[in-house]
Enzyme design. Structure first.
Site, PDB file in Angstrom:
ATOM      1  N   SER A  11       0.676  -1.216  -0.128  1.00  0.00           N
ATOM      2  CA  SER A  11       0.145  -0.011  -0.030  1.00  0.00           C
ATOM      3  C   SER A  11       0.871   1.170   0.069  1.00  0.00           C
ATOM      4  O   SER A  11       0.628   2.295  -0.280  1.00  0.00           O
ATOM      5  CB  SER A  11      -0.998  -0.045   1.235  1.00  0.00           C
ATOM      6  N   HIS A  53      -5.304  -4.119  -1.107  1.00  0.00           N
ATOM      7  CA  HIS A  53      -5.242  -2.836  -2.367  1.00  0.00           C
ATOM      8  C   HIS A  53      -5.318  -3.418  -3.841  1.00  0.00           C
ATOM      9  O   HIS A  53      -5.212  -2.669  -4.566  1.00  0.00           O
ATOM     10  CB  HIS A  53      -3.908  -2.190  -2.110  1.00  0.00           C
ATOM     11  N   LYS A 100     -11.925  -0.876   1.043  1.00  0.00           N
ATOM     12  CA  LYS A 100     -11.247   0.178   0.080  1.00  0.00           C
ATOM     13  C   LYS A 100     -11.992   0.290  -1.198  1.00  0.00           C
ATOM     14  O   LYS A 100     -12.931   0.875  -1.244  1.00  0.00           O
ATOM     15  CB  LYS A 100      -9.828  -0.511   0.007  1.00  0.00           C
TER      16      LYS A 100
HETATM   17  C1  LIG Z   1      -6.174  -1.562   4.639  1.00  0.00           C
HETATM   18  C2  LIG Z   1      -5.248  -2.996   4.812  1.00  0.00           C
HETATM   19  C3  LIG Z   1      -5.687  -3.933   5.654  1.00  0.00           C
HETATM   20  C4  LIG Z   1      -7.031  -3.621   6.635  1.00  0.00           C
HETATM   21  O1  LIG Z   1      -8.054  -3.652   5.864  1.00  0.00           O
HETATM   22  P1  LIG Z   1      -9.590  -3.150   6.978  1.00  0.00           P
HETATM   23  O2  LIG Z   1     -10.344  -3.774   6.249  1.00  0.00           O
HETATM   24  O3  LIG Z   1      -9.409  -1.640   6.733  1.00  0.00           O
HETATM   25  O4  LIG Z   1      -9.144  -3.580   8.228  1.00  0.00           O
HETATM   26  C5  LIG Z   1      -5.340  -5.113   5.659  1.00  0.00           C
HETATM   27  N1  LIG Z   1      -4.106  -5.366   4.946  1.00  0.00           N
HETATM   28  C6  LIG Z   1      -3.875  -4.410   3.859  1.00  0.00           C
HETATM   29  C7  LIG Z   1      -2.652  -4.808   3.043  1.00  0.00           C
HETATM   30  C8  LIG Z   1      -4.051  -3.327   3.989  1.00  0.00           C
HETATM   31  O5  LIG Z   1      -3.899  -2.308   3.222  1.00  0.00           O
END
Ligand SMILES: *Cc1c(COP(=O)(O)O)cnc(C)c1O
Length: 392
Positions: A181, A209, A240
């Site tokens: 990310s 992502h 996301k």
């Molecule tokens: C954002 C993210 C998460 C967490 O996801 P949420 O649903 O917001 O808890 C987990 N792993 C990665 C790689 C992320 O970028």
């Protein structure tokens, strides 16, 4: 208050080092434009890749679910919290991703914690990419297994650490972010799969992502590499590109069945709410009906990145619409972000510990919701701030 002095000191250190998180407040829905701290600004911060967070079809689905099911799920999944909506969502995700089965969690964070803990323990090992997300790291720590890091996105480093540890463990798992990310680069999942297969090790990828971004019509990293049925565990998030909230694990049916018995957030934390589950279902409908939003996201990302590079900015190693603007020291990144905000552009500075020291940056999150005009406005502001601060 002597017992709290250390916290005051730590907070002061953060402020002095340009690492204190100044959290801004939104008073508008998500979108290309936001009202932030009372100002209308152009948004380059959100993970709302496809603009679905305030899409009318999603809102309608959530409203209808509230009318029919109310706002809460009432219990953990394993007691009385499993509604037909949850099962429908799991079935639809599995079909969308061409995987055997899927299980949903309250968040991607919970999905990682629950999954890793359920699969490995004290006598086991985890081979983990050195830049994996915090939720993977925490899941690894909670499991009690030995954590062995390999060099970022390096199949040869992975191969080497597996060889070094051969015979020292009972079970093992390889785990990697799909899209990283902070840099926007993509894990070499095809190579990781070959290694996992050769050593008969479980393979897990966290596609938070990549969900809604990579693959055909946003079907994710497994689809991107055409590895359907081969990657044991693909973690995704609905927070996301899906624009809602929630996590999902799809993949091998035996593992999914096991997670229904042993995934601790599934067993001990209440289920996703009905409107959230319904909105996620609407997101799948939208993604299955057209690739338009995913295509626009990529077009926008390519356009913005090319223009920044042309101006002389260093946009790192991104292979996705995530666009880091590398600045080096954290105070410069914070100053850059403030400068942009003055011009009505909301793009956050990211520093240690989210990224290594000396690799602070502005991370630009591009969305399908941005118009060409929005992107041009953003680019103008980057140019002005870059010149003013001597970056370009
Ligand atoms: C954002 C993210 C998460 C967490 O996801 P949420 O649903 O917001 O808890 C987990 N792993 C990665 C790689 C992320 O970028």
């Amino acid at each position: 208050m002597a017992r709290l002095d250390w916290i005051q000191k730590e907070i002061k250190n953060l402020k002095d080092g340009g690492l204190y998180n100044n959290i801004r407040t939104l008073s508008s829905p998500q979108g290309a434009w936001l009202e932030v701290d009372g100002r209308k600004v152009l948004n380059f911060c959100s993970n709302n890749y496809l603009g679905l967070a305030n899409d009318a079809r999603m809102v309608k689905a959530a409203q209808e679910a509230i009318q029919r099911y109310g706002v809460g799920s009432g219990a953990v999944r394993s007691i009385a919290g499993t509604m037909d909506l949850h099962l429908e969502l799991e079935k639809r995700v599995a079909a969308f991703k061409q995987s055997e089965a899927a299980i949903t969690f309250q968040s991607g964070f919970c999905a990682n914690l629950g999954t890793i803990q359920a699969l490995v323990g004290k006598r086991d090992v985890i081979f983990s990419d050195e830049l994996n997300h915090a939720s993977i790291i925490d899941g690894c720590r909670l499991s009690g297994a030995e954590i062995i890091r390999y060099d970022h996105c390096s199949p040869s480093s992975l191969e080497q650490v597996i060889k070094e540890h051969e015979g020292t463990f009972e079970k093992a798992i390889i785990v990697s972010d799909g899209v990283f990310s902070m840099d926007g680069d993509i894990a070499p999942l095809d190579k990781l799969y070959e290694i996992a297969k050769a050593h008969d090790i479980i393979l897990m990828v966290d596609d938070a992502h990549g969900e809604g971004v990579l693959g055909k019509g946003g079907r994710g990293i497994v689809d991107h590499f055409n590895l359907h049925g081969k990657v044991d565990i693909e973690v995704g998030t609905f927070s996301k590109a899906f624009g809602v909230v929630g996590g999902v694990v799809s993949g091998n049916a035996v593992i999914i069945e096991w997670l229904r018995q042993r995934g601790r957030p599934f067993l001990f934390s209440s289920a996703v709410t009905p409107p959230d589950a319904a909105a996620c279902l609407a997101a799948i409908d939208i993604l299955e009906s057209s690739t338009e939003l995913v295509d626009r996201l990529w077009d926008n990302g390519k356009y913005f990145k090319a223009a920044l590079t042309e101006m002389g900015f260093d946009t790192g190693i991104s292979q996705t619409p995530i666009t880091p603007v590398m600045l080096g020291e954290a105070p410069l990144a914070q100053q850059f972000s403030r400068e942009l905000f003055e011009q009505g552009i909301f793009a956050s500075a990211i520093g240690f510990p989210t990224v290594p020291k000396g690799k602070a940056r502005i991370r630009v999150m591009i969305s399908a919701a941005h118009t060409r005009d929005d992107l041009d406005k953003g680019l103008e502001a980057f140019k002005a701030a870059g010149k003013k601060l001597g970056v370009i």
